[in-house]
Design an enzyme around this catalytic site. Structure first.
Site, PDB file in Angstrom:
ATOM      1  N   ASP A   1      -6.370   1.953   4.484  1.00  0.00           N
ATOM      2  CA  ASP A   1      -6.769   2.551   3.453  1.00  0.00           C
ATOM      3  C   ASP A   1      -8.137   1.976   2.922  1.00  0.00           C
ATOM      4  OD1 ASP A   1      -5.382   0.490   2.431  1.00  0.00           O
ATOM      5  OD2 ASP A   1      -3.929   1.901   1.374  1.00  0.00           O
TER       6      ASP A   1
ATOM      7  N   ASP B   1       4.855   2.304  -7.163  1.00  0.00           N
ATOM      8  CA  ASP B   1       5.519   3.772  -7.155  1.00  0.00           C
ATOM      9  C   ASP B   1       5.923   4.443  -5.911  1.00  0.00           C
ATOM     10  OD1 ASP B   1       3.045   3.896  -5.846  1.00  0.00           O
ATOM     11  OD2 ASP B   1       1.822   5.149  -7.053  1.00  0.00           O
TER      12      ASP B   1
ATOM     13  N   HIS C   1       4.170   4.210  -3.010  1.00  0.00           N
ATOM     14  CA  HIS C   1       3.162   4.871  -1.997  1.00  0.00           C
ATOM     15  C   HIS C   1       3.331   3.744  -0.820  1.00  0.00           C
ATOM     16  CE1 HIS C   1      -0.190   2.017  -4.189  1.00  0.00           C
ATOM     17  NE2 HIS C   1       0.495   1.650  -3.076  1.00  0.00           N
TER      18      HIS C   1
ATOM     19  N   GLU D   1       0.153   8.602  -2.392  1.00  0.00           N
ATOM     20  CA  GLU D   1       0.874   8.537  -3.829  1.00  0.00           C
ATOM     21  C   GLU D   1       2.034   9.627  -3.950  1.00  0.00           C
ATOM     22  OE1 GLU D   1       0.154   5.990  -5.286  1.00  0.00           O
ATOM     23  OE2 GLU D   1      -1.776   5.514  -6.125  1.00  0.00           O
TER      24      GLU D   1
HETATM   25  P1  PGA Z   1       0.784  -5.553  -2.740  1.00  0.00           P
HETATM   26  O1  PGA Z   1       0.501  -3.989  -2.553  1.00  0.00           O
HETATM   27  O2  PGA Z   1       1.027  -6.036  -1.227  1.00  0.00           O
HETATM   28  O3  PGA Z   1      -0.466  -6.194  -3.225  1.00  0.00           O
HETATM   29  O4  PGA Z   1       1.950  -5.488  -3.706  1.00  0.00           O
HETATM   30  C1  PGA Z   1       1.299  -3.244  -1.703  1.00  0.00           C
HETATM   31  C2  PGA Z   1       0.919  -1.571  -1.616  1.00  0.00           C
HETATM   32  O5  PGA Z   1       0.313  -1.245  -2.838  1.00  0.00           O
HETATM   33  O6  PGA Z   1       0.954  -0.837  -0.795  1.00  0.00           O
END
Ligand code: PGA
Length: 256
Positions: free
Chosen positions: A64, A132, A134, A139
């Site tokens: 992404d 959340d 995702h 999302e």
């Molecule tokens: P993080 O993010 O590894 O910084 O916790 C994970 C994500 O949002 O997929």
């Protein structure tokens, strides 16, 4: 079922994932990796870098990217991938794509999908998970059939990622992300999560109902998934004793 591996810490997870990647590259020196950003996958990149393998033919597709950051912004995922992955691992920057990196945004998703298909598909996709639920920036509510496209970030994700920016208002509103359908096509998913803050998202992804409200639950539809979690991230899993038992009793040929 996904293989759930409960590890002592991030470094142990990084070692396991790095070994899986090296085994893949030994078979296929131009393997195609799906590259995740965020704090979680750093364990994998650090472990891989320490092994010093020749990864110069490996191809990469980032999961992404933010939309709307000025080119070269240090928190753009292109910059993060260059800093955390391409340079330390010795990848060829010409072989690493980030969604939205070519052409107009309107057609960037379809272009990215075509590029992944032309590369022969993603062999191993590294994944983190958001609080959340995702995966990528898919999302809650994202279609399980979705392909690379522009999405609007949730307030929760923007809050979670504010730590990388000067002010929460600087976190972009939009992103472009591989879809759940794109992720589903990768041959092997390696999902990592650490800390209590990820426990609910991991329980929903691994044991919850398959629902677009928990995008991570899409992993239950995939035939080859490895979930590497520390004790805290595993703390809300109901069947944790079974996962430990299954891993402790894996057969000699069973790797990630
Ligand atoms: P993080 O993010 O590894 O910084 O916790 C994970 C994500 O949002 O997929």
């Amino acid at each position: 079922m996904a293989e759930i591996v409960i590890v002592s810490d991030m470094a142990a997870a990084g070692e396991l994932a790095a070994d899986a990647i090296l085994a893949l590259v030994a078979q296929k020196p131009d393997a195609v990796l799906g590259l995740a950003t965020g704090s979680t996958p750093l364990a994998v990149y650090r472990a891989l870098a320490a092994k010093g393998a020749d990864l110069s033919r490996v191809r990469g597709f980032a999961l992404d990217e933010y939309v709307g950051l000025p080119p070269g912004h240090p928190e753009s995922y292109r910059a993060v991938i260059t800093r955390d992955v391409v340079e330390p691992l010795g990848l060829d920057p010409a072989l690493v794509r980030v969604p939205g990196d070519r052409g107009p945004l309107e057609t960037a998703g379809a272009d990215y999908e075509r590029a992944i298909i032309e590369a022969g598909g993603i062999d191993l996709q590294i994944l983190g998970i958001g609080t959340d639920g995702h995966i990528g920036f898919n999302e809650p509510g994202s279609s399980f059939a979705s392909l690379t496209r522009v999405k609007t970030l949730t307030a929760q994700t923007r809050e979670d990622n504010a730590r990388f920016f000067d002010s929460p208002a600087d976190v972009p509103v939009h992103c472009i992300t591989q879809g759940l359908g794109t992720i589903q096509r990768a041959r092997h998913l390696v999902l990592l999560a650490f800390g209590e803050g990820k426990a609910a998202a991991i329980a929903a992804a691994v044991e919850g109902p398959i629902t677009a409200s928990s995008p991570g639950s899409a992993i239950q539809l995939h035939a080859h998934v490895s979930v590497l979690v520390d004790e805290a991230a595993a703390s809300r899993l109901a069947n944790v004793d079974y996962y430990r038992h299954a891993w402790a009793n894996r057969l000699p040929w069973e790797t990630l």
